[in-house]
Write an enzyme that holds these catalytic residues in place. Sequence first.
Site, PDB file in Angstrom:
ATOM      1  N   HIS A  43     181.882  52.532 -15.779  1.00 47.89           N
ATOM      2  CA  HIS A  43     182.855  53.482 -16.315  1.00 47.89           C
ATOM      3  C   HIS A  43     182.312  54.898 -16.151  1.00 47.89           C
ATOM      4  CE1 HIS A  43     179.858  53.179 -19.465  1.00 47.89           C
ATOM      5  NE2 HIS A  43     180.213  54.419 -19.770  1.00 47.89           N
ATOM      6  N   HIS A 125     179.517  60.731 -14.481  1.00 47.31           N
ATOM      7  CA  HIS A 125     178.868  59.748 -13.594  1.00 47.31           C
ATOM      8  C   HIS A 125     179.207  58.330 -14.021  1.00 47.31           C
ATOM      9  CE1 HIS A 125     176.249  60.046 -17.079  1.00 47.31           C
ATOM     10  NE2 HIS A 125     175.912  58.796 -16.823  1.00 47.31           N
TER      11      HIS A 125
HETATM   12  O1  3AM Z   1     176.964  54.706 -18.974  1.00 44.93           O
HETATM   13  P1  3AM Z   1     176.750  56.068 -19.540  1.00 44.93           P
HETATM   14  O2  3AM Z   1     175.315  56.405 -19.639  1.00 44.93           O
HETATM   15  O3  3AM Z   1     177.561  57.110 -18.901  1.00 44.93           O
HETATM   16  O4  3AM Z   1     174.753  56.207 -22.026  1.00 44.93           O
HETATM   17  C1  3AM Z   1     175.776  55.652 -22.800  1.00 44.93           C
HETATM   18  C2  3AM Z   1     176.957  55.155 -22.038  1.00 44.93           C
HETATM   19  O5  3AM Z   1     177.329  56.029 -21.007  1.00 44.93           O
HETATM   20  C3  3AM Z   1     176.386  56.737 -23.624  1.00 44.93           C
HETATM   21  O6  3AM Z   1     177.644  56.242 -23.993  1.00 44.93           O
HETATM   22  C4  3AM Z   1     178.073  55.273 -23.055  1.00 44.93           C
HETATM   23  C5  3AM Z   1     178.392  53.985 -23.741  1.00 44.93           C
HETATM   24  O7  3AM Z   1     177.275  53.524 -24.431  1.00 44.93           O
HETATM   25  N1  3AM Z   1     175.566  57.041 -24.784  1.00 44.93           N
HETATM   26  C6  3AM Z   1     174.928  56.144 -25.570  1.00 44.93           C
HETATM   27  N2  3AM Z   1     174.254  56.805 -26.525  1.00 44.93           N
HETATM   28  C7  3AM Z   1     174.471  58.124 -26.340  1.00 44.93           C
HETATM   29  C8  3AM Z   1     174.065  59.315 -27.005  1.00 44.93           C
HETATM   30  N3  3AM Z   1     173.298  59.271 -28.103  1.00 44.93           N
HETATM   31  C9  3AM Z   1     175.297  58.279 -25.207  1.00 44.93           C
HETATM   32  N4  3AM Z   1     175.692  59.468 -24.758  1.00 44.93           N
HETATM   33  C10 3AM Z   1     175.254  60.554 -25.430  1.00 44.93           C
HETATM   34  N5  3AM Z   1     174.472  60.488 -26.520  1.00 44.93           N
END
Ligand code: 3AM
Length: 175
Positions: A43, A125
């Site tokens: 995603h 991304h």
């Molecule tokens: O796959 P991505 O990295 O784009 O990294 C986590 C994931 O996205 C992000 O939210 C998505 C679903 O889990 N994520 C998790 N913890 C996070 C945080 N503390 C976060 N993004 C920003 N801050």
Amino acid sequence: MTSTRRLFFAIALPDSVRQAVIDWRAARFPYEAGRPVAAANLHITLAFLGEVGAGKEQALRAAAMRLQQKPFTLTLDDCGHWPGSGVVWLGMKRAPRGLLQLAQWLRAQAARNGCYQSPLPYHPHVTLLRQAHQAVALPSSTPGWEMAVGSFGLYASLFDNGRARYMLLDSWPLA
Ligand code: 3AM
């Protein structure tokens, strides 16, 4: 006791792009490079909300419903590695204005509702691999998958048997 859910707004990949991306990933990255993200979990995050209670979730859903944003297309034509966070990603050389506006608006609504937003610039991304902390040989180019974005969704991040699973809770069309 009030319960919370770990939520985020995101864009799903169309099935055809998802399949092409996982085939390409399997061909281009060796097993040792990192842990592949499950196909169903691919995603583009728009706004991470964190642990959210029912009242705040309702306010964020109402905000999502009010959003006015035209559909747009984007091209996944960039690939990179963030060794610190151990992420290998697919992204865009030039993110379309519609995508940046959508994310900015949702992140502003999240902040207004008390969801902490990282001060780092938004870099849209698709996370392809996690736990990629060593050097990774990146492909010099990607096929440049183009995808139309006509909706976005609210997802809950769950843990099942030690694995992350993202559940689509609701989605809203762009028009
Ligand atoms: O796959 P991505 O990295 O784009 O990294 C986590 C994931 O996205 C992000 O939210 C998505 C679903 O889990 N994520 C998790 N913890 C996070 C945080 N503390 C976060 N993004 C920003 N801050």
